[in-house]
Design a protein around this motif. Structure first.
Motif, PDB file in Angstrom:
ATOM      1  N   LYS A 174       0.839  -1.201   0.000  1.00  0.00           N
ATOM      2  CA  LYS A 174       0.000   0.000   0.000  1.00  0.00           C
ATOM      3  C   LYS A 174       0.878   1.256   0.000  1.00  0.00           C
ATOM      4  O   LYS A 174       1.941   1.288   0.652  1.00  0.00           O
ATOM      5  CB  LYS A 174      -0.891  -0.001   1.241  1.00  0.00           C
ATOM      6  CG  LYS A 174      -1.871  -1.160   1.294  1.00  0.00           C
ATOM      7  CD  LYS A 174      -2.989  -1.009   0.283  1.00  0.00           C
ATOM      8  CE  LYS A 174      -3.994  -2.154   0.396  1.00  0.00           C
ATOM      9  NZ  LYS A 174      -5.157  -1.960  -0.477  1.00  0.00           N
ATOM     10  N   ASP A 203      -0.652  -0.039  -4.299  1.00  0.00           N
ATOM     11  CA  ASP A 203      -2.081   0.279  -4.254  1.00  0.00           C
ATOM     12  C   ASP A 203      -2.276   1.574  -3.476  1.00  0.00           C
ATOM     13  O   ASP A 203      -1.941   1.645  -2.295  1.00  0.00           O
ATOM     14  CB  ASP A 203      -2.829  -0.875  -3.570  1.00  0.00           C
ATOM     15  CG  ASP A 203      -4.340  -0.709  -3.617  1.00  0.00           C
ATOM     16  OD1 ASP A 203      -4.818   0.385  -4.006  1.00  0.00           O
ATOM     17  OD2 ASP A 203      -5.046  -1.667  -3.254  1.00  0.00           O
ATOM     18  N   GLU A 229      -2.276   0.391  -8.417  1.00  0.00           N
ATOM     19  CA  GLU A 229      -3.718   0.164  -8.278  1.00  0.00           C
ATOM     20  C   GLU A 229      -4.393   1.386  -7.683  1.00  0.00           C
ATOM     21  O   GLU A 229      -3.882   1.975  -6.722  1.00  0.00           O
ATOM     22  CB  GLU A 229      -3.909  -1.062  -7.388  1.00  0.00           C
ATOM     23  CG  GLU A 229      -5.347  -1.502  -7.161  1.00  0.00           C
ATOM     24  CD  GLU A 229      -5.386  -2.850  -6.441  1.00  0.00           C
ATOM     25  OE1 GLU A 229      -4.576  -3.745  -6.774  1.00  0.00           O
ATOM     26  OE2 GLU A 229      -6.221  -3.017  -5.522  1.00  0.00           O
ATOM     27  N   GLU A 255     -12.037  -2.153  -8.312  1.00  0.00           N
ATOM     28  CA  GLU A 255     -12.697  -2.629  -7.097  1.00  0.00           C
ATOM     29  C   GLU A 255     -13.828  -1.717  -6.639  1.00  0.00           C
ATOM     30  O   GLU A 255     -14.658  -2.136  -5.837  1.00  0.00           O
ATOM     31  CB  GLU A 255     -11.678  -2.819  -5.966  1.00  0.00           C
ATOM     32  CG  GLU A 255     -11.092  -1.551  -5.416  1.00  0.00           C
ATOM     33  CD  GLU A 255     -10.059  -1.839  -4.327  1.00  0.00           C
ATOM     34  OE1 GLU A 255     -10.421  -1.786  -3.157  1.00  0.00           O
ATOM     35  OE2 GLU A 255      -8.902  -2.131  -4.670  1.00  0.00           O
TER      36      GLU A 255
HETATM   37 MG   LIG Z   1      -7.041  -2.243  -3.842  1.00  0.00          MG
END
Ligand SMILES: [Mg+2]
Length: 372
Positions: A174, A203, A229, A255
């Motif tokens: 992340k 992400d 992402e 998502e």
């Molecule tokens: Mg994600």
């Protein structure tokens, strides 16, 4: 397979280590919110969406299933998945309040339960019902080692444990600190730790704006980032397209896209490289199959996002023509009869009939929350 009962449920299952955070969310439990659908021959199908375990909003989803969808389903033939999807998703009154958010999350639970019923009735795993496995193995990438809430030391320890201890060859980290220098420092340390042969995806969970992403990507590109992402606000097609044109780092997203049309907008704008549909955010398996077809027509890889923690997506990943890897987060798998397990970096191929969504009996005793 006449439907006789539609029974919603809410489960709250703890995440690893008490709580985790990315750039925009902090959670302590994963919500498994969905429905059991029972047919007159006694079969039971299960489907669910994934939430941040906020009981008040989870109850909006189960109320939608109980009050809006169940009356449209009882008496219907559960084998007619496409027609029932259209009946619910395009119902004139529900379409007015729907097409995204609560109604779509509720539809996801219903649609997955119908596919689970059909696979069980056929006596095969979902991947077989869809047309068979396109590959012998599905590679897993580990997201649970990469939370923004982990210290740099814990992040590196987690990478080492996943790679050396568990056999992963792919991780996701992340990003999205207020100071992007913090993220560059963490990523440089991750790359030094994992070496050049492990893929590192990142992400951002939609935190940054376009100028920040442009500055960040220029510095991150030499670290060989597999994908970035959700770099930007989830619905912003134009900014994603601009970033895709400006950076060599591939963009992944999906998502938080709720419809086939939303995916189509990003794909046709050249704003996404790795398409990430999710059966728990779109209207279930039925609509993910539609998105996968559009992605295939553009020759884009599909890497499902794991709102289901890959219980269902492992079936889809075995079936999809064009998937590079599938997300692994181990929070809820042991609540199910057939957990989405990873051995030596690859997902085990599901063997039981169904869609992988049947909870163990004790799961309801341990994790169920009241619907009202
Ligand atoms: Mg994600």
């Amino acid at each position: 397979m006449r439907i006789t009962r539609v029974e919603p449920f809410i489960l709250h299952i703890p995440v690893t280590g008490g709580s985790i955070a990315d750039s925009t969310h902090r959670i302590s439990h994963w919500g498994v919110v969905g429905t059991k659908i029972v047919t007159e021959d006694g079969r039971e199908g299960y489907g669910f969406t994934g939430t941040h375990a906020d009981l008040a909003s989870d109850r909006l989803i189960t109320a939608c299933i109980r009050d809006c969808y169940a009356p449209l389903l009882v008496g219907e033939d559960a084998s007619e998945t496409s027609r029932l999807w259209t009946k619910l998703a395009r119902h004139p009154a529900l379409q007015w309040v729907g097409r995204a958010g609560i109604t779509q999350l509720a539809l996801a639970g219903v649609d997955v339960a119908l596919w689970d019923l059909n696979a069980k009735a056929a006596g095969v795993p979902l991947w077989h019902l869809l047309g068979g496995a396109q590959r012998d193995k599905v590679e897993a990438y580990n997201t649970d080692i990469g939370w923004l809430s982990l210290s740099k030391e814990a992040l590196l320890d987690g990478c080492r444990a996943a790679i050396e201890g568990e056999g992963f060859r792919r991780v996701k980290v992340k990003v999205g600190h207020a100071d992007l220098n913090v993220d560059i420092d963490r990523l440089e340390a991750v790359r030094r730790t994992v070496g050049s042969r492990v893929t590192v995806a990142i992400d951002g969970n939609g935190r940054w704006d376009l100028p920040t992403c442009l500055r960040f990507c220029a510095r991150a590109a030499p670290l060989d980032i597999f994908w970035f992402e959700e770099p930007l606000w989830y619905d912003d097609v134009a900014s994603h397209a601009a970033l895709a044109r400006a950076s060599s780092i591939p963009i992944a997203l999906g998502e938080q896209l709720y419809t086939l049309d939303a995916f189509n907008a990003f794909i046709t704008a050249g704003a996404v490289h790795y398409v990430q549909p999710d059966v728990t955010r779109l209207g279930g398996i039925t609509e993910v199959l539609q998105v996968a077809t559009v992605a295939l027509a553009h020759r884009l890889p599909v890497a499902p996002h794991a709102g289901d923690m890959s219980q269902v997506h492992v079936h889809l990943a075995y079936w999809l023509q064009n998937t590079p890897a599938l997300e692994y987060i181990p929070w809820i798998k042991d609540a199910f009869e057939e957990p989405a397990d990873v051995v030596d970096g690859f997902f085990k191929k599901p063997q039981r009939p169904g869609a992988g969504t049947t909870p163990k009996p004790e799961t309801f005793l341990r994790y169920a929350k009241p619907l009202a």
